[in-house]
Design a protein around this motif. Structure first.
Motif, PDB file in Angstrom:
ATOM      1  N   HIS A  77      70.183  11.508  40.558  1.00 42.89           N
ATOM      2  CA  HIS A  77      70.248  12.883  41.050  1.00 42.89           C
ATOM      3  C   HIS A  77      69.001  13.289  41.823  1.00 42.89           C
ATOM      4  CE1 HIS A  77      68.267  12.940  37.132  1.00 42.89           C
ATOM      5  NE2 HIS A  77      67.568  13.955  37.614  1.00 42.89           N
ATOM      6  N   GLU A  78      68.106  12.332  42.058  1.00 44.84           N
ATOM      7  CA  GLU A  78      66.852  12.643  42.771  1.00 44.84           C
ATOM      8  C   GLU A  78      66.831  11.843  44.050  1.00 44.84           C
ATOM      9  OE1 GLU A  78      63.329  13.541  39.637  1.00 44.84           O
ATOM     10  OE2 GLU A  78      63.281  11.710  40.783  1.00 44.84           O
ATOM     11  N   CYS A  92      64.406  16.866  41.988  1.00 45.16           N
ATOM     12  CA  CYS A  92      64.421  17.247  40.578  1.00 45.16           C
ATOM     13  C   CYS A  92      63.026  17.552  40.056  1.00 45.16           C
ATOM     14  CB  CYS A  92      65.096  16.151  39.757  1.00 45.16           C
ATOM     15  SG  CYS A  92      64.994  16.363  37.981  1.00 45.16           S
ATOM     16  N   CYS A 103      64.975   9.179  36.538  1.00 39.84           N
ATOM     17  CA  CYS A 103      64.399  10.343  35.849  1.00 39.84           C
ATOM     18  C   CYS A 103      64.776  10.320  34.368  1.00 39.84           C
ATOM     19  CB  CYS A 103      64.968  11.590  36.522  1.00 39.84           C
ATOM     20  SG  CYS A 103      64.561  13.170  35.780  1.00 39.84           S
ATOM     21  N   SER A 135      66.110  12.611  32.766  1.00 40.91           N
ATOM     22  CA  SER A 135      67.458  13.190  32.601  1.00 40.91           C
ATOM     23  C   SER A 135      68.527  12.116  32.729  1.00 40.91           C
ATOM     24  CB  SER A 135      67.745  14.277  33.639  1.00 40.91           C
ATOM     25  OG  SER A 135      66.689  15.145  33.784  1.00 40.91           O
TER      26      SER A 135
HETATM   27 ZN    ZN Z   1      65.735  14.588  37.074  1.00 42.53          ZN
END
Ligand code: ZN
Ligand code: ZN
Length: 345
Positions: free
Chosen positions: A60-61, A146, A38, A40
Protein backbone atom coordinates in the motif's frame (compact mmCIF):
# COMPACT_ATOMS: atom_id res chain seq x y z
CA UNK A 1 1.99 -9.91 -14.57
CA UNK A 2 4.05 -10.99 -11.60
CA UNK A 3 2.57 -10.56 -8.16
CA UNK A 4 3.39 -11.66 -4.61
CA UNK A 5 0.20 -13.21 -3.25
CA UNK A 6 -0.70 -13.94 0.37
CA UNK A 7 -1.87 -17.58 0.23
CA UNK A 8 -1.33 -18.61 3.84
CA UNK A 9 -0.84 -16.49 6.96
CA UNK A 10 2.72 -16.49 8.32
CA UNK A 11 4.13 -18.25 5.23
CA UNK A 12 6.27 -16.86 2.43
CA UNK A 13 4.32 -14.90 -0.20
CA UNK A 14 3.60 -16.85 -3.36
CA UNK A 15 5.12 -15.36 -6.52
CA UNK A 16 2.51 -15.91 -9.22
CA UNK A 17 1.54 -14.95 -12.73
CA UNK A 18 -1.83 -13.19 -12.39
CA UNK A 19 -4.05 -11.28 -14.84
CA UNK A 20 -3.33 -7.59 -15.44
CA UNK A 21 -5.67 -5.34 -13.44
CA UNK A 22 -8.52 -3.67 -15.27
CA UNK A 23 -8.44 0.09 -15.50
CA UNK A 24 -11.17 1.82 -13.42
CA UNK A 25 -13.18 4.51 -15.25
CA UNK A 26 -12.21 7.09 -12.62
CA UNK A 27 -8.64 5.86 -12.20
CA UNK A 28 -5.43 4.54 -13.66
CA UNK A 29 -3.28 1.47 -13.95
CA UNK A 30 0.19 2.17 -12.62
CA UNK A 31 3.35 0.29 -13.47
CA UNK A 32 4.72 0.01 -9.94
CA UNK A 33 8.15 1.64 -9.69
CA UNK A 34 8.58 1.14 -5.95
CA UNK A 35 6.57 -0.24 -3.05
CA UNK A 36 7.51 -0.15 0.62
CA UNK A 37 7.10 -3.11 2.97
CA UNK A 38 5.30 -1.76 6.05
CA UNK A 39 4.35 -3.09 9.47
CA UNK A 40 0.68 -2.76 8.44
CA UNK A 41 1.44 -5.35 5.75
CA UNK A 42 2.85 -7.56 8.49
CA UNK A 43 -0.39 -7.23 10.47
CA UNK A 44 -2.20 -8.58 7.39
CA UNK A 45 0.39 -11.28 6.62
CA UNK A 46 0.27 -12.59 10.20
CA UNK A 47 -3.55 -12.79 10.20
CA UNK A 48 -3.96 -10.02 12.77
CA UNK A 49 -5.40 -7.40 10.45
CA UNK A 50 -9.18 -7.79 10.59
CA UNK A 51 -9.69 -7.26 6.85
CA UNK A 52 -6.75 -8.95 5.07
CA UNK A 53 -7.66 -12.45 3.83
CA UNK A 54 -5.71 -15.14 1.91
CA UNK A 55 -5.60 -14.40 -1.83
CA UNK A 56 -4.73 -10.77 -1.13
CA UNK A 57 -2.03 -8.95 -3.07
CA UNK A 58 -0.66 -6.64 -0.38
CA UNK A 59 1.41 -3.46 -0.75
CA UNK A 60 0.00 0.00 0.00
CA UNK A 61 3.06 2.28 -0.11
CA UNK A 62 3.64 2.75 -3.80
CA UNK A 63 4.82 5.04 -6.48
CA UNK A 64 4.13 4.26 -10.13
CA UNK A 65 3.87 5.42 -13.72
CA UNK A 66 0.52 5.62 -15.51
CA UNK A 67 0.26 3.02 -18.29
CA UNK A 68 -3.50 3.30 -18.77
CA UNK A 69 -5.97 6.02 -17.79
CA UNK A 70 -9.75 5.64 -17.56
CA UNK A 71 -12.16 8.01 -19.35
CA UNK A 72 -12.75 10.03 -16.16
CA UNK A 73 -9.10 10.01 -15.02
CA UNK A 74 -7.29 13.21 -14.06
CA UNK A 75 -3.96 11.87 -15.36
CA UNK A 76 -2.20 10.86 -18.55
CA UNK A 77 -0.10 7.92 -19.63
CA UNK A 78 3.49 8.55 -18.51
CA UNK A 79 2.62 10.60 -15.41
CA UNK A 80 4.51 9.44 -12.31
CA UNK A 81 2.32 9.48 -9.21
CA UNK A 82 2.25 8.77 -5.50
CA UNK A 83 -0.92 7.55 -3.80
CA UNK A 84 -2.15 7.84 -0.22
CA UNK A 85 -3.08 4.38 1.08
CA UNK A 86 -6.62 5.61 1.78
CA UNK A 87 -8.50 6.47 -1.42
CA UNK A 88 -11.32 8.77 -0.37
CA UNK A 89 -14.68 9.09 -2.11
CA UNK A 90 -14.61 12.88 -2.29
CA UNK A 91 -18.30 13.37 -1.60
CA UNK A 92 -19.19 12.09 1.90
CA UNK A 93 -19.50 14.53 4.83
CA UNK A 94 -15.93 13.78 6.00
CA UNK A 95 -14.47 14.37 2.54
CA UNK A 96 -16.45 17.59 2.16
CA UNK A 97 -14.87 18.80 5.39
CA UNK A 98 -11.43 18.20 3.89
CA UNK A 99 -10.76 15.18 6.11
CA UNK A 100 -10.41 12.62 3.32
CA UNK A 101 -8.37 10.22 5.48
CA UNK A 102 -11.53 9.71 7.57
CA UNK A 103 -13.79 9.13 4.55
CA UNK A 104 -16.85 7.00 5.30
CA UNK A 105 -16.37 5.00 2.07
CA UNK A 106 -12.67 4.17 1.71
CA UNK A 107 -10.99 2.16 -1.05
CA UNK A 108 -7.88 0.40 0.26
CA UNK A 109 -5.57 -1.21 -2.32
CA UNK A 110 -3.24 -3.64 -0.55
CA UNK A 111 -5.74 -4.44 2.20
CA UNK A 112 -9.11 -5.35 0.70
CA UNK A 113 -8.38 -4.99 -3.01
CA UNK A 114 -5.24 -5.83 -4.98
CA UNK A 115 -2.21 -3.79 -3.93
CA UNK A 116 1.25 -3.00 -5.25
CA UNK A 117 3.27 -6.11 -4.41
CA UNK A 118 2.93 -6.61 -8.16
CA UNK A 119 4.17 -5.24 -11.47
CA UNK A 120 0.95 -3.26 -11.94
CA UNK A 121 -1.77 -1.89 -9.68
CA UNK A 122 -5.18 -0.44 -10.49
CA UNK A 123 -5.98 2.77 -8.62
CA UNK A 124 -9.56 4.08 -8.64
CA UNK A 125 -10.53 7.63 -7.55
CA UNK A 126 -7.29 9.02 -8.89
CA UNK A 127 -8.03 12.56 -7.70
CA UNK A 128 -6.44 11.30 -4.47
CA UNK A 129 -3.06 10.90 -6.16
CA UNK A 130 -0.24 13.45 -6.31
CA UNK A 131 2.44 13.98 -8.93
CA UNK A 132 5.90 12.71 -8.03
CA UNK A 133 8.04 15.84 -7.71
CA UNK A 134 10.77 16.33 -10.30
CA UNK A 135 14.03 14.84 -9.07
CA UNK A 136 12.51 12.73 -6.27
CA UNK A 137 13.29 9.02 -6.59
CA UNK A 138 10.36 6.58 -6.63
CA UNK A 139 12.12 4.63 -3.88
CA UNK A 140 11.99 7.62 -1.56
CA UNK A 141 8.47 8.50 -2.67
CA UNK A 142 7.10 5.06 -1.83
CA UNK A 143 7.02 6.01 1.88
CA UNK A 144 4.84 8.98 0.97
CA UNK A 145 1.90 6.60 0.61
CA UNK A 146 1.81 5.64 4.26
CA UNK A 147 4.59 6.09 6.77
CA UNK A 148 5.89 9.56 5.99
CA UNK A 149 2.44 11.05 5.37
CA UNK A 150 0.98 9.48 8.50
CA UNK A 151 3.87 10.81 10.58
CA UNK A 152 3.53 14.27 9.03
CA UNK A 153 -0.19 14.45 9.77
CA UNK A 154 0.32 13.09 13.30
CA UNK A 155 2.74 15.90 14.11
CA UNK A 156 1.24 18.82 12.22
CA UNK A 157 -2.40 17.92 11.64
CA UNK A 158 -3.14 16.34 15.01
CA UNK A 159 -0.64 17.30 17.75
CA UNK A 160 0.27 20.72 16.28
CA UNK A 161 3.91 20.23 17.28
CA UNK A 162 5.76 23.53 17.71
CA UNK A 163 9.43 24.34 17.29
CA UNK A 164 11.21 24.21 20.65
CA UNK A 165 8.86 21.62 22.11
CA UNK A 166 10.03 18.18 23.18
CA UNK A 167 8.83 15.32 21.01
CA UNK A 168 9.12 11.72 22.24
CA UNK A 169 8.87 8.91 19.69
CA UNK A 170 8.21 5.39 21.00
CA UNK A 171 9.39 2.85 18.42
CA UNK A 172 11.82 3.77 15.65
CA UNK A 173 10.59 1.55 12.82
CA UNK A 174 9.57 3.17 9.53
CA UNK A 175 6.86 5.41 10.90
CA UNK A 176 8.66 6.26 14.15
CA UNK A 177 11.85 7.19 12.33
CA UNK A 178 9.78 9.30 9.92
CA UNK A 179 8.17 11.14 12.86
CA UNK A 180 11.56 11.73 14.49
CA UNK A 181 13.13 13.11 11.28
CA UNK A 182 10.12 15.34 10.57
CA UNK A 183 9.92 16.48 14.21
CA UNK A 184 13.52 17.59 14.08
CA UNK A 185 12.87 19.42 10.78
CA UNK A 186 10.01 21.26 12.52
CA UNK A 187 12.45 22.49 15.16
CA UNK A 188 11.41 20.23 18.02
CA UNK A 189 13.85 18.56 20.41
CA UNK A 190 13.50 14.83 19.82
CA UNK A 191 13.97 11.87 22.15
CA UNK A 192 13.59 8.41 20.61
CA UNK A 193 12.76 5.14 22.37
CA UNK A 194 13.40 1.59 21.19
CA UNK A 195 14.70 -1.74 22.50
CA UNK A 196 17.21 -2.15 19.65
CA UNK A 197 20.37 -0.18 20.41
CA UNK A 198 21.41 -0.15 16.73
CA UNK A 199 18.21 1.75 15.86
CA UNK A 200 18.80 4.24 18.67
CA UNK A 201 22.38 4.81 17.47
CA UNK A 202 21.08 5.29 13.92
CA UNK A 203 18.57 7.90 15.14
CA UNK A 204 21.24 9.71 17.16
CA UNK A 205 23.48 9.78 14.06
CA UNK A 206 20.65 11.65 12.31
CA UNK A 207 20.76 14.41 14.91
CA UNK A 208 18.17 13.34 17.48
CA UNK A 209 18.76 14.92 20.88
CA UNK A 210 18.45 11.85 23.08
CA UNK A 211 17.76 8.12 22.96
CA UNK A 212 16.32 5.77 25.58
CA UNK A 213 16.66 1.99 25.49
CA UNK A 214 13.40 0.72 26.98
CA UNK A 215 14.93 -2.74 27.52
CA UNK A 216 17.32 -1.19 30.03
CA UNK A 217 15.37 1.55 31.78
CA UNK A 218 11.91 2.93 32.52
CA UNK A 219 11.37 4.89 29.32
CA UNK A 220 8.71 7.26 30.71
CA UNK A 221 10.75 8.18 33.81
CA UNK A 222 13.90 8.69 31.76
CA UNK A 223 12.09 10.96 29.29
CA UNK A 224 10.60 13.06 32.09
CA UNK A 225 14.15 13.47 33.43
CA UNK A 226 15.71 14.31 30.03
CA UNK A 227 12.99 16.82 29.15
CA UNK A 228 12.75 18.50 32.53
CA UNK A 229 9.20 17.41 33.31
CA UNK A 230 8.00 15.44 30.32
CA UNK A 231 7.57 15.64 26.57
CA UNK A 232 5.05 18.08 25.09
CA UNK A 233 4.10 15.62 22.36
CA UNK A 234 4.57 11.85 22.32
CA UNK A 235 4.08 9.62 19.30
CA UNK A 236 3.39 5.92 19.86
CA UNK A 237 4.66 4.17 16.74
CA UNK A 238 4.38 0.46 17.49
CA UNK A 239 0.94 -0.40 18.87
CA UNK A 240 1.62 -2.54 21.93
CA UNK A 241 0.52 -1.91 25.56
CA UNK A 242 4.00 -1.14 26.96
CA UNK A 243 4.73 1.61 24.45
CA UNK A 244 1.23 3.08 24.59
CA UNK A 245 1.41 3.52 28.34
CA UNK A 246 5.05 4.68 28.28
CA UNK A 247 4.01 7.29 25.73
CA UNK A 248 1.18 8.56 27.95
CA UNK A 249 3.29 8.53 31.13
CA UNK A 250 6.26 10.36 29.55
CA UNK A 251 4.20 13.50 28.89
CA UNK A 252 4.31 16.72 30.87
CA UNK A 253 1.01 18.21 32.09
CA UNK A 254 -1.20 19.22 29.14
CA UNK A 255 0.89 17.00 26.85
CA UNK A 256 -0.47 15.40 23.66
CA UNK A 257 -0.26 11.67 22.92
CA UNK A 258 -0.68 10.59 19.31
CA UNK A 259 -1.57 6.96 18.59
CA UNK A 260 0.12 6.06 15.30
CA UNK A 261 0.98 2.38 15.85
CA UNK A 262 -1.77 -0.07 14.94
CA UNK A 263 -2.96 -1.57 18.24
CA UNK A 264 -4.52 -4.77 16.84
CA UNK A 265 -3.96 -8.51 17.06
CA UNK A 266 -2.68 -10.49 20.01
CA UNK A 267 -0.94 -7.34 21.30
CA UNK A 268 -4.24 -5.40 21.18
CA UNK A 269 -4.08 -2.54 23.64
CA UNK A 270 -6.90 -2.98 26.15
CA UNK A 271 -5.57 -1.12 29.16
CA UNK A 272 -4.65 2.52 28.96
CA UNK A 273 -3.46 4.45 32.02
CA UNK A 274 -6.42 6.83 32.17
CA UNK A 275 -5.38 8.08 35.61
CA UNK A 276 -2.23 9.51 34.01
CA UNK A 277 -4.44 11.14 31.38
CA UNK A 278 -6.69 12.58 34.09
CA UNK A 279 -3.99 13.74 36.50
CA UNK A 280 -1.82 15.42 33.87
CA UNK A 281 -4.70 16.89 31.84
CA UNK A 282 -3.50 15.06 28.72
CA UNK A 283 -4.98 14.98 25.24
CA UNK A 284 -5.12 11.70 23.32
CA UNK A 285 -5.21 11.73 19.53
CA UNK A 286 -5.69 8.83 17.16
CA UNK A 287 -4.37 9.23 13.65
CA UNK A 288 -4.39 7.17 10.47
CA UNK A 289 -3.19 8.43 7.12
CA UNK A 290 -3.27 12.01 5.85
CA UNK A 291 -5.83 13.90 3.78
CA UNK A 292 -4.35 14.07 0.30
CA UNK A 293 -4.80 17.85 0.02
CA UNK A 294 -1.89 18.10 2.49
CA UNK A 295 0.62 16.51 0.08
CA UNK A 296 1.98 19.89 -1.11
CA UNK A 297 2.99 20.90 2.44
CA UNK A 298 5.07 17.76 2.86
CA UNK A 299 6.42 17.43 -0.69
CA UNK A 300 7.50 21.09 -0.59
CA UNK A 301 9.48 20.54 2.58
CA UNK A 302 11.32 17.62 1.00
CA UNK A 303 11.94 19.10 -2.45
CA UNK A 304 13.22 22.39 -1.01
CA UNK A 305 15.77 20.40 0.96
CA UNK A 306 14.37 21.32 4.39
CA UNK A 307 14.27 17.67 5.36
CA UNK A 308 16.11 14.60 4.09
CA UNK A 309 13.98 11.47 4.27
CA UNK A 310 16.58 9.24 2.59
CA UNK A 311 17.94 7.78 5.89
CA UNK A 312 14.56 6.03 6.14
CA UNK A 313 15.42 3.71 3.23
CA UNK A 314 17.71 0.87 4.28
CA UNK A 315 17.32 -1.67 1.48
CA UNK A 316 16.05 -1.97 -2.08
CA UNK A 317 14.80 -5.51 -2.67
CA UNK A 318 13.28 -7.69 -5.41
CA UNK A 319 9.60 -8.69 -5.21
CA UNK A 320 10.55 -12.25 -4.25
CA UNK A 321 12.11 -10.93 -1.01
CA UNK A 322 8.93 -9.23 0.22
CA UNK A 323 7.82 -12.31 2.17
CA UNK A 324 11.15 -12.50 3.98
CA UNK A 325 10.86 -8.82 4.92
CA UNK A 326 7.39 -9.44 6.37
CA UNK A 327 8.70 -12.38 8.40
CA UNK A 328 11.48 -10.14 9.75
CA UNK A 329 8.83 -8.01 11.52
CA UNK A 330 8.29 -11.00 13.85
CA UNK A 331 11.41 -10.00 15.74
CA UNK A 332 13.51 -6.91 16.40
CA UNK A 333 14.32 -5.21 13.10
CA UNK A 334 17.43 -3.29 12.00
CA UNK A 335 17.21 0.48 11.26
CA UNK A 336 15.33 1.69 8.21
CA UNK A 337 12.80 0.16 5.84
CA UNK A 338 12.82 -2.10 2.77
CA UNK A 339 11.42 -0.94 -0.56
CA UNK A 340 10.68 -3.27 -3.48
CA UNK A 341 12.22 -1.78 -6.62
CA UNK A 342 12.78 -4.86 -8.80
CA UNK A 343 9.53 -6.54 -9.91
CA UNK A 344 11.18 -8.88 -12.44
CA UNK A 345 12.47 -11.39 -9.90
ZN1 ZN B 1 1.87 1.32 5.82
ZN1 ZN C 1 -15.59 10.29 1.55
Amino acid sequence: MRAAVLREYNADLSIEDVPMPECPADGVVLKVLACGVCRSDWHGWSGEHPRVKPGQIQGHEYCGEVVEAGPDSQWQVGDKLVAPFILACGTCPQCREGQQHTCFDQRLPGFIEPGAFAEYVAVPRDFNLARLPEGMSPTLAAGLGCRVTTAWHALTGRAALQGGEWLAVHGTGGIGLSAAILGRALGAHVVVVDVVQEKLDHALSLGMDAAVNAAEEDAAAKIREITGGGAHVSVEALGIPQTVNASIRCLRPLGRHVQVGMPVGHHAVQEVDMNAVYMANLALYGTRGMPSHRYPSLLGLITRGKVDMSPLIAREIPLSQAGAELAAFNGPTPPGVAVITDFTR
